[in-house]
Design a protein around this motif. Structure first.
Motif, PDB file in Angstrom:
ATOM      1  N   LYS A 172      68.982  67.363  61.925  1.00  6.12           N
ATOM      2  CA  LYS A 172      69.356  65.985  61.607  1.00  6.12           C
ATOM      3  C   LYS A 172      68.443  65.478  60.508  1.00  6.12           C
ATOM      4  O   LYS A 172      67.218  65.473  60.641  1.00  6.12           O
ATOM      5  CB  LYS A 172      69.248  65.094  62.843  1.00  6.12           C
ATOM      6  CG  LYS A 172      69.704  63.660  62.594  1.00  6.12           C
ATOM      7  CD  LYS A 172      69.659  62.832  63.867  1.00  6.12           C
ATOM      8  CE  LYS A 172      70.158  61.402  63.606  1.00  6.12           C
ATOM      9  NZ  LYS A 172      70.138  60.584  64.844  1.00  6.12           N
ATOM     10  N   ALA A 173      69.055  65.060  59.401  1.00  2.89           N
ATOM     11  CA  ALA A 173      68.291  64.567  58.262  1.00  2.89           C
ATOM     12  C   ALA A 173      67.846  63.127  58.508  1.00  2.89           C
ATOM     13  O   ALA A 173      68.356  62.434  59.393  1.00  2.89           O
ATOM     14  CB  ALA A 173      69.138  64.646  56.993  1.00  2.89           C
ATOM     15  N   ASP A 174      66.895  62.659  57.707  1.00  5.77           N
ATOM     16  CA  ASP A 174      66.377  61.303  57.857  1.00  5.77           C
ATOM     17  C   ASP A 174      67.454  60.249  57.650  1.00  5.77           C
ATOM     18  O   ASP A 174      67.371  59.136  58.182  1.00  5.77           O
ATOM     19  CB  ASP A 174      65.233  61.067  56.862  1.00  5.77           C
ATOM     20  CG  ASP A 174      64.012  61.914  57.187  1.00  5.77           C
ATOM     21  OD1 ASP A 174      63.907  62.372  58.342  1.00  5.77           O
ATOM     22  OD2 ASP A 174      63.190  62.133  56.277  1.00  5.77           O
ATOM     23  N   ASN A 175      68.487  60.586  56.874  1.00  7.43           N
ATOM     24  CA  ASN A 175      69.563  59.622  56.622  1.00  7.43           C
ATOM     25  C   ASN A 175      70.643  59.644  57.701  1.00  7.43           C
ATOM     26  O   ASN A 175      71.679  58.996  57.568  1.00  7.43           O
ATOM     27  CB  ASN A 175      70.198  59.878  55.256  1.00  7.43           C
ATOM     28  CG  ASN A 175      70.803  61.265  55.148  1.00  7.43           C
ATOM     29  OD1 ASN A 175      70.878  62.015  56.117  1.00  7.43           O
ATOM     30  ND2 ASN A 175      71.241  61.625  53.939  1.00  7.43           N
ATOM     31  N   GLY A 176      70.413  60.410  58.782  1.00  9.48           N
ATOM     32  CA  GLY A 176      71.358  60.470  59.887  1.00  9.48           C
ATOM     33  C   GLY A 176      72.371  61.585  59.806  1.00  9.48           C
ATOM     34  O   GLY A 176      73.165  61.784  60.738  1.00  9.48           O
ATOM     35  N   LEU A 177      72.386  62.348  58.703  1.00  8.67           N
ATOM     36  CA  LEU A 177      73.334  63.450  58.553  1.00  8.67           C
ATOM     37  C   LEU A 177      73.036  64.555  59.566  1.00  8.67           C
ATOM     38  O   LEU A 177      71.903  65.029  59.670  1.00  8.67           O
ATOM     39  CB  LEU A 177      73.254  64.018  57.140  1.00  8.67           C
ATOM     40  CG  LEU A 177      74.151  65.227  56.858  1.00  8.67           C
ATOM     41  CD1 LEU A 177      75.614  64.808  56.838  1.00  8.67           C
ATOM     42  CD2 LEU A 177      73.752  65.902  55.546  1.00  8.67           C
ATOM     43  N   GLY A 222      78.545  63.211  61.231  1.00  7.29           N
ATOM     44  CA  GLY A 222      77.974  61.874  61.253  1.00  7.29           C
ATOM     45  C   GLY A 222      78.946  60.908  61.906  1.00  7.29           C
ATOM     46  O   GLY A 222      79.904  61.323  62.569  1.00  7.29           O
TER      47      GLY A 222
END
Length: 371
Positions: free
Chosen positions: A65-70, A100
């Motif tokens: 999970k990326a910091d941008n929510g992806l 997402g």
């Protein structure tokens, strides 16, 4: 399933191309192993009457999970007997995904939207009319006919199976979820590239779509779904061609207090029909019930079908199968299971000819270990 956390630093120490800025990825390792002992009999000339079978699969998942929510990740399934010989191990499915609040996009070798979103009868253990028992009955007899095995699509809508594809699934909203998938070639997986048209007896431009609903009301669980699947047939004058087709399916389930009742219907159109074959209907309906109480589960199901079998050379004008199953959990992940299934069918050559009637049964007992 064992989980291993791999940070960017850990990855960099083992792989030169890794970046220390990489987000944390959770790697999961799991799978299952099933052993079956089958005892069976039907009217096929020269039929054996007992055999063993082993199926095993290793599943590797990587989820991040990326910091941008992806959300993103990959899955690889390795299974025995998927390669060129009965003892080989190969890739069954492999894919990468992005997800997402907007839904999920998946790319690779996996089951498409119709298979993902379908709803059908409940099954337990070895899975009755949707199970492995038919592996023991299927045979190409000296009559030239395929005997014992189910029609090509079983109880499910014809689908592109694990052909390389792209698929989009919506998020589930108010119980509803929809999706669509596209596979350029049905006879293509992994690194294979189909370079020439009409070389193989197969399908191209396979599109699948569907929608389903799941919910709970006053202690009842409810599920319903509808799917569609369409593709263009390929071939040439030497090997023949397959007809284009558009198939559809509906199904549903209702559950209460450990009981689940459900079923479905498939209209398969001209799926698996070779050009020049005698035109015949292809459809199947099925119904089933299961009950689960603690470590034990029992189930029963019935199917009534008509259609072409896997190699398109045999047509079943009437195929009925029914039976019961039981599964008992001995320990976490360890199940003993058994099915008793019966088959009653009338088959003939695809290009017309005399009908052969076949009746039989198969009793299977086995174990399954999930890890």
């Amino acid at each position: 399933m064992k989980r291993i956390l791999l940070t960017g630093t850990a990855l960099a120490s083992g792989m030169l191309f890794a970046s220390v800025a990489q987000a944390q990825i959770t790697v999961s390792l799991g799978g299952y192993t099933e052993f079956f002992a089958g005892f069976y009999e039907d009217d096929a000339p020269g039929r054996t009457d007992r055999e063993f079978q082993l199926e095993t699969e290793i599943v590797i998942r990587a989820d991040g999970k990326a910091d941008n929510g992806l959300l993103y990740g990959a899955k690889v399934e390795l299974q025995n007997s998927t390669g060129g010989s009965s003892t080989s191990v190969g890739t069954d499915e492999a894919s990468v995904y992005l997800g997402g609040t907007w839904g999920r996009l998946e790319l690779g070798d996996f089951d498409g939207a119709a298979d993902t979103l379908k709803i059908y009868a409940p099954v337990i253990g070895i899975e009755q009319v949707d199970g492995d028992a038919y592996d023991f009955l299927g045979a190409e007899s000296d009559t030239g006919l395929s005997l014992g095995s189910q029609i090509a699509f079983g109880i499910h809508i014809p689908n592109s199976s694990d052909a390389t594809k792209v698929m989009y699934l919506t998020p589930r909203f108010a119980g509803f979820q929809a999706g669509v998938s596209y596979a350029p070639e049905s006879d293509s997986q992994g690194q294979n590239v189909v370079a020439l048209e009409d070389v193989n007896l197969s399908y191209k431009d396979w599109i699948e779509g569907g929608i389903n609903y799941t919910g709970e009301f006053a202690g009842f669980s409810v599920a319903a779904g509808a799917t569609i699947s369409t593709a263009s047939g390929q071939g040439n004058p030497v090997i023949g061609t397959l007809e284009d087709f558009t198939a559809w399916n509906v199904g549903g389930q209702v559950g209460y207090a450990g009981f689940v009742l459900g079923g479905g219907y498939v209209e398969a159109d001209d799926f698996n029909v070779p050009t020049g074959a005698v035109e015949n209907d292809q459809s199947v309906w099925h119904i089933g019930v299961s009950y689960t109480a603690g470590p034990i589960a029992v189930g029963a199901s019935y199917m009534d079908a008509e259609g072409y079998k896997g190699d398109s050379s045999t047509y079943a004008s009437d195929y009925k199968s029914y039976g019961v199953g039981v599964a008992y959990t001995l320990a976490p992940g360890l199940v003993v299971q058994s099915d008793l299934m019966f088959v009653d069918e009338d088959v003939r050559p695809a290009t017309a000819g005399p009908t052969f009637s076949n009746e039989g049964y198969v009793f299977v007992v086995g174990t399954r270990l999930d890890f």
